[in-house]
Design an enzyme around this catalytic site. Structure first.
Site, PDB file in Angstrom:
ATOM      1  N   GLU A 157      89.445   5.320  76.519  1.00  0.00           N
ATOM      2  CA  GLU A 157      88.915   6.108  77.650  1.00  0.00           C
ATOM      3  C   GLU A 157      89.728   7.280  77.912  1.00  0.00           C
ATOM      4  O   GLU A 157      90.866   7.315  77.684  1.00  0.00           O
ATOM      5  CB  GLU A 157      88.953   5.120  78.726  1.00  0.00           C
ATOM      6  N   PHE A 258      95.790  22.317  82.359  1.00  0.00           N
ATOM      7  CA  PHE A 258      96.921  21.575  82.417  1.00  0.00           C
ATOM      8  C   PHE A 258      97.993  22.477  82.214  1.00  0.00           C
ATOM      9  O   PHE A 258      99.070  22.364  81.337  1.00  0.00           O
ATOM     10  CB  PHE A 258      96.871  20.441  81.244  1.00  0.00           C
ATOM     11  N   CYS A 269      99.661   6.807  83.166  1.00  0.00           N
ATOM     12  CA  CYS A 269      99.131   7.099  81.762  1.00  0.00           C
ATOM     13  C   CYS A 269     100.456   7.636  81.026  1.00  0.00           C
ATOM     14  O   CYS A 269     100.589   7.377  80.000  1.00  0.00           O
ATOM     15  CB  CYS A 269      97.869   7.578  81.931  1.00  0.00           C
TER      16      CYS A 269
HETATM   17  C1  UDX Z   1      95.589  11.192  82.522  1.00  0.00           C
HETATM   18  C2  UDX Z   1      94.647  11.939  81.450  1.00  0.00           C
HETATM   19  O1  UDX Z   1      94.260  13.198  82.075  1.00  0.00           O
HETATM   20  C3  UDX Z   1      93.342  11.201  81.201  1.00  0.00           C
HETATM   21  O2  UDX Z   1      92.696  11.716  80.322  1.00  0.00           O
HETATM   22  C4  UDX Z   1      93.834   9.706  80.714  1.00  0.00           C
HETATM   23  O3  UDX Z   1      92.832   8.903  80.442  1.00  0.00           O
HETATM   24  C5  UDX Z   1      94.581   8.906  81.649  1.00  0.00           C
HETATM   25  O4  UDX Z   1      95.751   9.967  82.039  1.00  0.00           O
HETATM   26  P1  UDX Z   1      95.551  10.853  85.066  1.00  0.00           P
HETATM   27  O5  UDX Z   1      97.093  10.388  84.822  1.00  0.00           O
HETATM   28  O6  UDX Z   1      94.724  10.233  85.906  1.00  0.00           O
HETATM   29  O7  UDX Z   1      95.019  11.135  83.775  1.00  0.00           O
HETATM   30  O8  UDX Z   1      95.958  12.281  85.776  1.00  0.00           O
HETATM   31  P2  UDX Z   1      96.068  13.875  85.497  1.00  0.00           P
HETATM   32  O9  UDX Z   1      95.120  14.728  86.209  1.00  0.00           O
HETATM   33  O10 UDX Z   1      95.892  14.050  83.805  1.00  0.00           O
HETATM   34  O11 UDX Z   1      97.472  14.332  85.873  1.00  0.00           O
HETATM   35  C6  UDX Z   1      98.465  13.482  85.501  1.00  0.00           C
HETATM   36  C7  UDX Z   1      99.970  14.030  85.716  1.00  0.00           C
HETATM   37  O12 UDX Z   1      99.994  15.322  85.388  1.00  0.00           O
HETATM   38  C8  UDX Z   1      99.762  14.406  87.221  1.00  0.00           C
HETATM   39  O13 UDX Z   1     101.168  13.744  87.964  1.00  0.00           O
HETATM   40  C9  UDX Z   1      99.467  15.605  87.520  1.00  0.00           C
HETATM   41  O14 UDX Z   1     100.265  16.204  88.697  1.00  0.00           O
HETATM   42  C10 UDX Z   1     100.206  16.182  86.445  1.00  0.00           C
HETATM   43  N1  UDX Z   1      99.764  17.571  85.936  1.00  0.00           N
HETATM   44  C11 UDX Z   1      98.441  17.878  85.618  1.00  0.00           C
HETATM   45  C12 UDX Z   1     100.506  18.871  86.185  1.00  0.00           C
HETATM   46  O15 UDX Z   1     101.742  18.564  86.609  1.00  0.00           O
HETATM   47  N2  UDX Z   1      99.945  20.026  85.585  1.00  0.00           N
HETATM   48  C13 UDX Z   1      98.751  20.240  85.270  1.00  0.00           C
HETATM   49  O16 UDX Z   1      98.376  21.103  84.984  1.00  0.00           O
HETATM   50  C14 UDX Z   1      97.969  18.847  85.317  1.00  0.00           C
END
Ligand code: UDX
Length: 443
Positions: A157, A258, A269
């Site tokens: 997923e 990102f 994750c």
């Molecule tokens: C992630 C993956 O995006 C998803 O595809 C996978 O299935 C599960 O793991 P998630 O962990 O739910 O999803 O959140 P995500 O939005 O990816 O953010 C992860 C972390 O990265 C968060 O702490 C967020 O604050 C941080 N982040 C994200 C950043 O610091 N900068 C960004 O630009 C994006």
């Protein structure tokens, strides 16, 4: 086609609800009696926008049912394994597959040859897990023939917390690792509703599908760490990291997503998956520096945020009151797992500060950080801000973006704001009279 989803957590519950929304009969199975009892009463254990309505609608229409009884898989055609694969406590970073193998063992007793079933790993599992599952099932059910009476598929997923339903119903791609045409046909049929929406379905071998998941997550974690490192450079030499990210993102080989700097990635994750991928390299004797450096950089970053606070308060934190806004690892979720706040808050307490903490989704965890008498929870954001020496924006909830800044300035003891998510505009904040610090601008 009837589907079983084993595991009613973040992934399993969204998967079960969305497949029932497609019009399939779905039985969602979990060993946690209390969780299943609540789900039958539409009490959802996780905060995921839209999930309550989806579960309610499909439970009422009988397309979705909940049970603890694993025998229910007997009359299904596809069995999804969606249980947790946490990092083992051994300290080697490997994914703990004990729940996956426990379920695999339970499945083996209830396989139904007539239904020619697919056993599909939806959980994030290290490369080679599919092969291990096949081996275990062959040992358990010598009366059945793998590839004729049952089949194993990898279907990772890519759901983000807070947008999981959107990500499921409108994915960039569906990845299916299969070992024969029959499995490919069944998975094509299963995801036909998405295919009609032009979501590409990529069929690979099982191992490639397992790796695509880790490679994607680790690459995204690396992309975030890269922009965080560029932010550190901008703070020293000048330049604005948001402009840098914008300029990079306009290159369609890089893309704008990102590339938002922050206090370090968290969640259930990225940290787990980068550790597990790094462990896979180590286990197979391949010297990996990239993923290892992403892990180390991300951990160090959390402490670097504490050093930022110390510099801002001239290293005099003792007795200072800090309003800490947002503890979850990202907005629109109530998940605090591996959030950078879990490192930053204790370190600030250790440095002598008093923390007034607020988070919109955190009401259910008000007893978190209870081991620290210096940490007080506030239901109102302004109670947290009132008479504080500093406000730290840790999680970029919209509630903070819309903060009444004039009122904030009035009730603060000192107009210090440290914005770890760059949600405010620096020149406006300075005009309002704040001593405003953000990420990736020359200090
Ligand atoms: C992630 C993956 O995006 C998803 O595809 C996978 O299935 C599960 O793991 P998630 O962990 O739910 O999803 O959140 P995500 O939005 O990816 O953010 C992860 C972390 O990265 C968060 O702490 C967020 O604050 C941080 N982040 C994200 C950043 O610091 N900068 C960004 O630009 C994006």
């Amino acid at each position: 086609m009837k589907i079983a989803v084993i595991g009613a957590g973040y992934v399993g519950l969204v998967t079960a609800a969305c497949f029932s929304e497609f019009g399939y009969k779905v039985v969602c199975i979990d060993s946690d009696k209390n969780k299943i009892k609540n789900l039958k009463k539409n009490i959802i254990p996780i905060y995921e926008p839209g999930l309550f309505d989806l579960v309610k609608k499909n439970t009422n229409s009988k397309y979705l049912e909940f049970t603890t009884d694993l025998k229910s898989i007997n009359d299904t055609n596809i069995i999804f394994i969606a249980v947790g694969t946490p990092t083992t406590r051994r300290g080697d970073g490997e994914a703990d597959l004990k729940y996956v193998f426990q379920v695999c063992n339970d499945i083996s007793f209830n396989l139904n040859k007539k239904n020619n079933q697919l056993i599909v790993t939806k959980s994030t599992v290290p490369i080679g897990t599919g092969a291990l599952i096949i081996k275990k099932l062959k040992n358990k059910r010598k009366d059945l023939v793998y590839g004729e009476d049952y089949h194993v598929v990898s279907n990772p997923e890519f759901l983000r917390e807070g947008s999981a339903i959107e990500d499921f119903l409108r994915p960039d791609r569906v990845v299916c690792g299969v070992s024969n045409e029959y499995s490919k046909n069944i998975m094509s049929k299963l995801y036909r509703p998405l295919n009609l929406r032009e979501a590409p379905i990529l069929f690979t071998d099982i191992e490639s599908a397992e790796l695509i998941k880790y490679a994607s997550n680790s690459f995204l974690a690396m992309k975030i760490s890269f922009i965080n490192e560029m932010a550190d450079l901008c703070e020293k030499v000048g330049g604005n990291v948001q402009q840098v990210a914008k300029g990079m993102g306009l290159d369609n080989r890089i893309g704008p997503k990102f590339l938002h700097p922050g206090p370090g990635f968290g969640g259930s994750c990225f940290p787990k998956d980068t550790r597990a991928l790094n462990a896979s390299f180590k286990k197979n004797g391949i010297k990996s520096t990239l993923i290892k450096s992403v892990i180390e950089f991300n951990e160090n970053r959390k402490i670097n945020m504490v050093n930022k606070v110390k510099r801002l308060l001239d290293y005099r934190l003792k007795g200072k009151t800090i309003a800490f806004l947002g503890v979850t690892f990202k907005p629109n979720t109530d998940d605090i797992r591996e959030s950078s706040s879990l490192v930053i808050i204790p370190a600030l307490v250790k440095a002598g500060a008093i923390l007034k903490v607020h988070d919109p989704a955190y009401t259910k965890y008000f007893n978190h950080f209870k081991e620290f008498k210096e940490v007080k929870w506030n239901r109102s954001v302004f109670n947290a801000i009132k008479d504080s020496d500093l406000v730290i924006i840790h999680t970029e909830w919209n509630e903070y973006r819309a903060l009444d800044l004039k009122k904030t300035k009035k009730i603060l003891k000192h107009p210090n704001i440290l914005d770890l998510r760059n949600i405010f505009n620096k020149s406006e904040m300075i005009k309002l009279g704040f001593n405003y610090k953000s990420i990736g601008n020359k200090e």
